[in-house]
Design a protein around this motif. Sequence first.
Motif, short mmCIF file in Angstrom:
data_model
loop_
_atom_site.label_atom_id
_atom_site.label_comp_id
_atom_site.label_asym_id
_atom_site.label_seq_id
_atom_site.Cartn_x
_atom_site.Cartn_y
_atom_site.Cartn_z
N LYS A 184 -4.78 14.16 -4.72
CA LYS A 184 -4.23 12.80 -4.74
C LYS A 184 -4.65 12.06 -6.01
N ARG A 185 -5.82 12.37 -6.55
CA ARG A 185 -6.24 11.74 -7.81
C ARG A 185 -5.35 12.22 -8.96
N LEU A 186 -5.01 13.51 -8.95
CA LEU A 186 -4.08 14.04 -9.94
C LEU A 186 -2.71 13.39 -9.79
N HIS A 187 -2.28 13.19 -8.55
CA HIS A 187 -1.01 12.50 -8.31
C HIS A 187 -1.04 11.10 -8.91
N ASP A 188 -2.16 10.41 -8.75
CA ASP A 188 -2.28 9.06 -9.29
C ASP A 188 -2.15 9.06 -10.80
N MET A 189 -2.56 10.15 -11.44
CA MET A 189 -2.46 10.29 -12.89
C MET A 189 -1.07 10.76 -13.31
N GLY A 190 -0.21 11.05 -12.31
CA GLY A 190 1.14 11.52 -12.60
C GLY A 190 1.22 13.01 -12.86
N LYS A 191 0.21 13.76 -12.45
CA LYS A 191 0.16 15.20 -12.72
C LYS A 191 0.29 15.98 -11.41
N THR A 192 0.73 17.22 -11.53
CA THR A 192 0.88 18.07 -10.35
C THR A 192 -0.48 18.38 -9.72
N SER A 213 0.82 -1.20 0.00
CA SER A 213 0.00 0.00 0.00
C SER A 213 0.85 1.25 0.00
N ALA A 214 0.26 2.38 -0.46
CA ALA A 214 0.96 3.66 -0.40
C ALA A 214 1.17 4.08 1.04
N THR A 215 0.36 3.54 1.96
CA THR A 215 0.51 3.81 3.38
C THR A 215 0.95 2.54 4.08
N PRO A 216 2.17 2.48 4.64
CA PRO A 216 2.65 1.26 5.28
C PRO A 216 1.67 0.77 6.34
N PRO A 249 -1.57 2.79 -5.90
CA PRO A 249 -2.51 2.34 -4.89
C PRO A 249 -3.26 1.07 -5.27
N LYS A 250 -3.21 0.71 -6.57
CA LYS A 250 -3.85 -0.53 -7.00
C LYS A 250 -2.94 -1.73 -6.79
N GLY A 251 -1.68 -1.47 -6.45
CA GLY A 251 -0.76 -2.57 -6.26
C GLY A 251 -0.25 -3.15 -7.54
N GLU A 252 -0.34 -2.41 -8.67
CA GLU A 252 0.13 -2.92 -9.95
C GLU A 252 1.61 -2.56 -10.15
N PHE A 310 -10.21 6.25 5.37
CA PHE A 310 -11.04 7.45 5.34
C PHE A 310 -10.24 8.69 5.70
N ALA A 311 -9.48 8.64 6.79
CA ALA A 311 -8.75 9.83 7.25
C ALA A 311 -7.72 10.27 6.23
N ARG A 312 -6.98 9.31 5.68
CA ARG A 312 -5.95 9.67 4.70
C ARG A 312 -6.57 10.20 3.42
N ALA A 313 -7.65 9.57 2.97
CA ALA A 313 -8.29 10.01 1.73
C ALA A 313 -8.83 11.43 1.86
N MET A 314 -9.41 11.76 3.00
CA MET A 314 -10.10 13.03 3.16
C MET A 314 -9.20 14.19 3.58
N PHE A 315 -8.12 13.90 4.29
CA PHE A 315 -7.38 15.00 4.91
C PHE A 315 -5.92 15.12 4.50
N SER A 316 -5.38 14.11 3.83
CA SER A 316 -3.97 14.16 3.44
C SER A 316 -3.83 14.54 1.97
N PHE A 317 -2.80 15.33 1.67
CA PHE A 317 -2.52 15.71 0.30
C PHE A 317 -1.35 14.90 -0.28
N ASP A 318 -0.83 13.96 0.50
CA ASP A 318 0.32 13.18 0.08
C ASP A 318 -0.11 11.87 -0.58
N GLY A 319 0.69 11.42 -1.52
CA GLY A 319 0.45 10.13 -2.13
C GLY A 319 -0.58 10.15 -3.24
N ARG A 320 -1.14 8.97 -3.50
CA ARG A 320 -2.06 8.80 -4.62
C ARG A 320 -3.39 8.21 -4.14
N LEU A 321 -4.43 8.36 -4.97
CA LEU A 321 -5.76 7.86 -4.62
C LEU A 321 -6.36 7.19 -5.85
N ARG A 322 -6.75 5.94 -5.71
CA ARG A 322 -7.33 5.22 -6.83
C ARG A 322 -8.75 5.70 -7.11
#
Length: 227
Positions: free
Chosen positions: A134-142, A69-72, A224-227, A81-93
């Motif tokens: 985080k969704r933009l991060h997942d797409m590789g964009k700023t 996972s992106a979060t150990p 985040p998909k583990g691919e 929930f907490a990471r998805a809603m409040f963190s700007f780090d990492g990626r979101l599927r």
Amino acid sequence: MRGQILSFDDVSGAGLISGDDGIRYTFVREAVSPPAAVTAGLRVDFVPVAGEATNVMLLAAAPAPGAPSATPGVPTDSYDFARAMFSFDGRLRRSHFWISWAVLFVGGFVLNFVPFLNLLGIVLLWPHLAIGVKRLHDMGKTGWLIAIPYVVMIVGGVYAVIQVGLSAWMNAEAIEAEDPTVILSTFGPALGILSLTWLVGIAFWLWIGLADGQRGDNRFGPNPKGE
């Protein structure tokens, strides 16, 4: 210390380990024992030295298939929930993005009908920005691209107000006489501009919500998909 292999390049013989302390460590093939195939997802025991994993001992595959996972400590398929809603780090599927968006939509809808609490809807801006970045991060964009719909809305709103104000000032007498033609010509273009800004916003959120993420790791973190 124990951790999990994030990635390994057979060509260079170098890889990356996510320690259970939340820190990432580099390692090389020569540091691995016993000699075996090194793949992402394997649990390891190692000795950290200045950001590098030494004396790496292969243990076993991670409970969940695929990359970690992106979060150990959090399985790849789980929704944090907490990471998805409040963190700007990492990626979101994508699936987690839509779960978050649905929660925020229902929360905003409910707040609109609760007296004195509807003003608290402004606090929902933070999680909206967090899931978008985080969704933009997942797409590789700023993540700064998240400003696009808000800038368009602000600029469009200011332009609409100025346009209505100038038109009303130039046609004050006709508006006071409630001339429908003048009223339509005064407020019609402004409503069109505001509608266009909303369409831009909807198109933007559909784009980041439907576009596929980058395969493998990128500069914002592991897939985040583990691919």
